[in-house]
Design a protein around this motif. Structure first.
Motif, PDB file in Angstrom:
ATOM      1  N   PHE A 219       0.814  -1.492  -0.122  1.00  0.00           N
ATOM      2  CA  PHE A 219       0.039   0.173   0.475  1.00  0.00           C
ATOM      3  C   PHE A 219       0.943   1.628   0.178  1.00  0.00           C
ATOM      4  N   CYS A 220       0.183   2.345  -0.466  1.00  0.00           N
ATOM      5  CA  CYS A 220       0.545   3.565  -0.811  1.00  0.00           C
ATOM      6  C   CYS A 220      -0.342   4.941   0.457  1.00  0.00           C
ATOM      7  N   ALA A 221      -0.051   5.605   1.239  1.00  0.00           N
ATOM      8  CA  ALA A 221      -0.838   6.578   1.716  1.00  0.00           C
ATOM      9  C   ALA A 221      -0.753   7.525   1.293  1.00  0.00           C
ATOM     10  N   SER A 235       2.941   6.224   6.630  1.00  0.00           N
ATOM     11  CA  SER A 235       2.829   4.486   6.471  1.00  0.00           C
ATOM     12  C   SER A 235       3.905   4.286   6.427  1.00  0.00           C
ATOM     13  N   LEU A 236       5.381   5.304   6.161  1.00  0.00           N
ATOM     14  CA  LEU A 236       6.541   4.109   6.078  1.00  0.00           C
ATOM     15  C   LEU A 236       6.304   3.745   7.617  1.00  0.00           C
ATOM     16  N   ARG A 269      14.158  13.268   1.444  1.00  0.00           N
ATOM     17  CA  ARG A 269      15.282  13.405   2.209  1.00  0.00           C
ATOM     18  C   ARG A 269      14.076  12.823   3.791  1.00  0.00           C
ATOM     19  N   LEU A 270      12.908  12.392   4.297  1.00  0.00           N
ATOM     20  CA  LEU A 270      12.336  12.087   5.262  1.00  0.00           C
ATOM     21  C   LEU A 270      12.797  10.545   5.470  1.00  0.00           C
ATOM     22  N   VAL A 271      12.445   9.540   3.769  1.00  0.00           N
ATOM     23  CA  VAL A 271      12.604   9.039   3.664  1.00  0.00           C
ATOM     24  C   VAL A 271      14.148   8.523   4.251  1.00  0.00           C
ATOM     25  N   HIS A 272      15.075   9.046   4.347  1.00  0.00           N
ATOM     26  CA  HIS A 272      15.904   8.184   4.188  1.00  0.00           C
ATOM     27  C   HIS A 272      16.205   8.517   5.463  1.00  0.00           C
TER      28      HIS A 272
END
Length: 304
Positions: A219-221, A235-236, A269-272
């Protein structure tokens, strides 16, 4: 691939206008340039909406193909065309009963421009956008979309706005074999001000919808307005992927209009910072099971 996150960029949408944010790309060259910049910033999927020369919404396959060609000539991002279309232009008309409705025959055209994915809005609801507009995707229409996508070798991105949409048509059609696993579901939150039966964002709401997903789903939110960034991070944490872009949110922060590239760079950037890596387009295809295996046709702009 458990550490790889798909970043979807939704650059245009079918509702917002340049009068609200002049950075909104609406024409093929503008959209392709924005998508390429977002691809270079880390996006691996693009959710494309088409607009007429007057910026009103359309699903005209010639316009979609003009956008798709320009994108594909620049990069290998996964191209996803909308079958929802929008709430203006070619997409709406008033019925003899006086109800404004999205035109089904126009929505179906979104599948005819060679995209490797298309949205499948597994919901019927009213959208309030100056006037009440019916988005009628009845069970038979959901099935028609799923069958036609399968015939064209297109992978659906299931669009849901509340729990009943998941346990109803999405689960039924998947169980009937109309989508190859993994099933990609976009959980749309915080659209409740304009979409009847949509859900506001809370962490509990998101987790509840995740818990209802069919087996073998990813899924993606996504979220409308200022909740966009909160939902991406939630979501992450819930094991999903992320989406950003001016389709859903026109602002970088309160009072500051955004660009698609700014929004993409921030979420990447925040995913990293959260300890994940962004998936390349090739890695995203592997995660999504693209290209589809058990189909007789291959879309024009499919890769892999």
């Amino acid at each position: 691939m458990s550490n790889k996150i798909i970043v979807t960029i939704a650059p245009t949408g079918g509702m917002a206008m340049k009068s609200q944010n002049p950075n909104l790309p609406t024409q093929p060259d503008e959209i392709a340039r924005d998508v390429y910049d977002c691809f270079n910033a880390g996006a691996s999927v693009v959710a494309v909406h088409a607009r007429r020369p007057d910026d009103e919404a359309t699903c005209n396959p010639d316009v979609y193909r003009a956008i798709n060609e320009r994108i594909r000539n620049r990069c290998d991002i996964i191209i996803n065309n909308s079958t929802g279309g929008g709430v203006s232009g070619d997409m709406v008309a008033q019925t003899t009963e006086g109800v404004w409705d999205t035109l089904w025959e126009e929505r179906l055209k979104g599948m005819d421009a060679g995209a490797e994915m298309c949205t499948l809005d597994a919901t019927t609801l009213f959208v309030t956008f100056g006037k009440e507009i019916l988005l009628n995707t009845s069970p038979s229409r959901c099935r028609e979309l799923a069958v036609k996508m399968q015939e064209r070798g297109i992978k659906p991105e299931w669009e849901v706005f509340s729990p009943p949409h998941i346990v109803g048509d999405v689960t039924t059609l998947i169980e009937d074999g109309l989508d190859e696993p993994p099933h990609f579901v976009n959980l749309v939150l915080n659209a409740h001000r304009n979409f009847q039966n949509a859900m506001p964002y809370t962490p509990k709401t998101l987790q509840y919808m995740v818990d209802l997903l069919p087996a073998n789903s990813i899924f993606c939110a996504s979220a409308i307005g200022p909740a966009q960034l909160q939902v991406a991070m939630a979501s992450l944490l819930a094991g999903g992927h992320v989406r950003t872009g001016l389709e859903d949110n026109l602002y970088y922060r309160r009072g500051e209009l955004a660009t698609n590239v700014q929004l993409t760079e921030r979420v990447v950037r925040l995913v990293h910072e959260m300890g994940f890596e962004v998936a390349s387009a090739a890695e995203a295809r592997e995660i999504l099971g693209l290209p589809l295996k058990n189909v007789s046709k291959r879309p024009e702009f499919a890769l892999g």
